[in-house]
Design an enzyme around this catalytic site. Structure first.
Site, PDB file in Angstrom:
ATOM      1  N   HIS A   1      31.372  -6.285 -47.452  1.00 18.72           N
ATOM      2  CA  HIS A   1      30.012  -5.833 -47.171  1.00 18.72           C
ATOM      3  C   HIS A   1      29.424  -5.399 -48.518  1.00 18.72           C
ATOM      4  O   HIS A   1      29.938  -4.468 -49.143  1.00 18.72           O
ATOM      5  CB  HIS A   1      30.021  -4.686 -46.158  1.00 18.72           C
ATOM      6  CG  HIS A   1      30.399  -5.149 -44.777  1.00 18.72           C
ATOM      7  ND1 HIS A   1      31.187  -4.425 -43.920  1.00 18.72           N
ATOM      8  CD2 HIS A   1      30.063  -6.296 -44.131  1.00 18.72           C
ATOM      9  CE1 HIS A   1      31.321  -5.096 -42.789  1.00 18.72           C
ATOM     10  NE2 HIS A   1      30.671  -6.243 -42.899  1.00 18.72           N
TER      11      HIS A   1
ATOM     12  N   HIS B   1      36.586  -1.240 -47.240  1.00 19.29           N
ATOM     13  CA  HIS B   1      35.207  -1.022 -46.777  1.00 19.29           C
ATOM     14  C   HIS B   1      34.781   0.428 -47.014  1.00 19.29           C
ATOM     15  O   HIS B   1      35.514   1.209 -47.615  1.00 19.29           O
ATOM     16  CB  HIS B   1      35.112  -1.350 -45.281  1.00 19.29           C
ATOM     17  CG  HIS B   1      35.152  -2.820 -44.988  1.00 19.29           C
ATOM     18  ND1 HIS B   1      34.064  -3.518 -44.527  1.00 19.29           N
ATOM     19  CD2 HIS B   1      36.146  -3.722 -45.101  1.00 19.29           C
ATOM     20  CE1 HIS B   1      34.387  -4.787 -44.363  1.00 19.29           C
ATOM     21  NE2 HIS B   1      35.652  -4.944 -44.705  1.00 19.29           N
TER      22      HIS B   1
ATOM     23  N   GLU C   1      38.712   2.011 -44.625  1.00 24.31           N
ATOM     24  CA  GLU C   1      37.376   2.598 -44.767  1.00 24.31           C
ATOM     25  C   GLU C   1      37.558   3.778 -45.713  1.00 24.31           C
ATOM     26  O   GLU C   1      38.331   4.692 -45.424  1.00 24.31           O
ATOM     27  CB  GLU C   1      36.850   3.068 -43.409  1.00 24.31           C
ATOM     28  CG  GLU C   1      36.792   1.989 -42.346  1.00 24.31           C
ATOM     29  CD  GLU C   1      35.606   1.041 -42.521  1.00 24.31           C
ATOM     30  OE1 GLU C   1      34.713   1.331 -43.347  1.00 24.31           O
ATOM     31  OE2 GLU C   1      35.575   0.000 -41.838  1.00 24.31           O
TER      32      GLU C   1
ATOM     33  N   GLU D   1      28.968  -1.790 -49.516  1.00 22.28           N
ATOM     34  CA  GLU D   1      30.119  -0.882 -49.473  1.00 22.28           C
ATOM     35  C   GLU D   1      30.896  -1.110 -50.766  1.00 22.28           C
ATOM     36  O   GLU D   1      31.716  -2.017 -50.872  1.00 22.28           O
ATOM     37  CB  GLU D   1      30.956  -1.153 -48.216  1.00 22.28           C
ATOM     38  CG  GLU D   1      30.140  -0.853 -46.952  1.00 22.28           C
ATOM     39  CD  GLU D   1      30.781  -1.352 -45.666  1.00 22.28           C
ATOM     40  OE1 GLU D   1      31.962  -1.723 -45.675  1.00 22.28           O
ATOM     41  OE2 GLU D   1      30.064  -1.379 -44.643  1.00 22.28           O
TER      42      GLU D   1
HETATM   43 ZN   LIG Z   1      32.240  -2.727 -43.996  1.00 22.34          ZN
END
Ligand SMILES: [Zn+2]
Length: 458
Positions: free
Chosen positions: A85, A215, A307, A88
């Site tokens: 992404h 991410h 994350e 990110e």
């Molecule tokens: Zn992401």
């Protein structure tokens, strides 16, 4: 001292002691940094591209290994992917830091890093979505909208763009069918974005064993499945714990990261609570066509999704703290590839058997040997019944006890099946082995029963 000499010495000194710089790297800067690491550690690194983005930017990978560019049998391949992404961005910066760190520490004689480099082939893709990153970076840290730059240049979310193989595996689990290496749809290339296509071809060309996809937007280690097993409820997939057959192993891999991380394990982060700092993907929210599930269902690779920051685009001043919070976790996770069992699958003449299937009794997910005949099967400590099969050969079953440390070496020497009239057929062009039925089922079953040792705890 002449001014020129002074400038030269200054530059030389700067080059020698230049500290790791914490800044956001735009595309050109990222490319320069990867080549800088390569120039500093030319013998243990290689830069290669897996393809191009929609706007033509390269998806560069830095490989770190004692023989870059070469797969050494029994040396596992591991990868990190960042910035899928585009907005990110922390993963992108952490992977550049990691690249520089591994190079510097190798040069400094750090034994732990030297061992990792010698025993592992590490592939680092800092940005899978370089086009999206440029859009997000043009807005700058903090100011960036929550979704600006998330997608690729065609407006597609790359983590919803992989072929959906979950539907097939859920069907197979219920009604029978392959439990690994599910095939791609015939027209898959026309269904995915250039970045996704490049990554899929990359996944298919190396026998990756372990991976993490970095991410932001939360702080938690997320493991498969991402897509919920549950039926749709009023058009939405309900969130429900959707474990893989390797659930305990995935939980352990996620915990290795969260507990080696500065604060992830505490669980309370960004207004969410995750016990131990880990979560099953679908029990958090169901996600279809993600990269994590695809790795597990189409390749030998076990991938988790990390994350790493509440703020998707943290300011530059936050980068040193983030690096210190993630450094040990990034190294420990790489070391996890050296667990379970591994070995060679050979025929009676010591020829490598590629594509042999390694099954572990009690775990409905097989892995296969790579082009060099070597296989890697991550396992938690315990005693297992392991079977190797290849078309045209009798299966071989052994009992093996795995400890918490180094992987156990388990080689298989498969004997050509007597019941088979002709040797293994080869495909006309590609040289891939074709499955042929070789032995009456009853005879094979009888042999399995006599060879198979007592089932141990899995
Ligand atoms: Zn992401």
């Amino acid at each position: 001292m002449s001014e020129l000499l002074s400038v030269f010495l200054h530059l030389l000194l700067f080059k020698l002691v230049a500290p790791v710089t914490f800044r956001h790297h735009r595309y050109d800067d990222l490319v320069r940094t990867l080549y800088k690491v390569h120039n500093e550690c030319p013998h243990i690194t290689r830069v290669y591209s897996v393809g191009r983005s929609v706007q033509g930017r390269h998806l560069y990978v830095l490989e770190i290994s004692d023989y870059p560019g070469i797969h050494e049998p029994l040396e596992p391949e591991v990868k990190y992917v960042g910035n899928m992404h585009g907005n990110e961005v922390l993963g992108r910066e952490l992977l550049l830091q990691l690249s520089e760190f591994l190079c510097e520490e190798f040069r400094n004689g750090n034994q732990r890093v030297a061992r990792l480099v010698q025993d592992t082939r590490i592939h680092i893709l800092p940005s899978m979505n370089p086009d999206g990153y440029e859009v997000a970076a043009a807005q700058g840290p903090n100011a960036s909208g929550y979704l600006v730059g998330r997608n690729n240049a065609n407006g597609v979310d790359l983590n919803r763009n992989f072929p959906d193989l979950n539907t097939y595996i859920y069907y197979n689990e219920k009604y029978g069918g392959p439990n690994h290496h599910l095939p791609l749809p015939d027209n898959w290339k026309s269904q995915v974005e250039p970045e996704t296509q490049a990554v899929i071809q990359w996944l298919r060309s190396f026998n990756f064993v372990l991976s993490a996809n970095l991410h932001g937007g939360a702080v938690v280690a997320n493991y498969p499945y991402d897509k919920s097993l549950e039926q749709r409820v009023r058009g939405f997939r309900s969130t429900a714990n959707s474990p893989t057959p390797d659930d305990k192993l995935f939980q352990k891999l996620a915990k290795v990261y969260s507990y080696a991380h500065g604060w992830m394990y505490q669980g309370w982060n960004c207004g969410d609570y995750f016990p131990d700092g880990i979560t099953n993907g679908a029990s958090w929210y169901s996600l279809s066509k993600g990269m994590q599930d695809f790795n597990y269902l189409h390749t030998n690779c076990f991938e988790i999704t990390l994350e790493l920051s509440c703020n998707k685009f943290p300011g530059q001043e936050e980068l040193p703290r983030e690096w210190l919070g993630n450094r040990e976790a990034l190294i420990q996770f790489l070391e996890q590839v050296h667990h379970g069992i591994k070995g060679m699958v050979l025929d009676e003449n010591y020829n490598n058997l590629a594509g042999a299937v390694i099954s572990v009794s009690g775990i409905n997910h097989d892995v296969t040997s790579g082009d060099h005949g070597d296989y890697f099967r991550l396992l938690l400590p315990g005693t297992y019944t392991v079977t190797a099969t290849a078309p045209g050969f009798d299966p071989e079953t052994v009992s093996v006890t795995v400890g918490p440390g180094e992987p156990v070496l388990v080689n298989f020497h498969l004997k050509r099946s007597i019941a088979q009239a002709s040797p293994v057929r080869r495909a006309p062009s590609g040289g891939r082995r074709v499955r042929v039925k070789v032995q009456p089922r009853a005879a094979r079953k009888k042999e399995m029963e006599t060879k198979q040792p007592r089932r141990g705890p899995a």
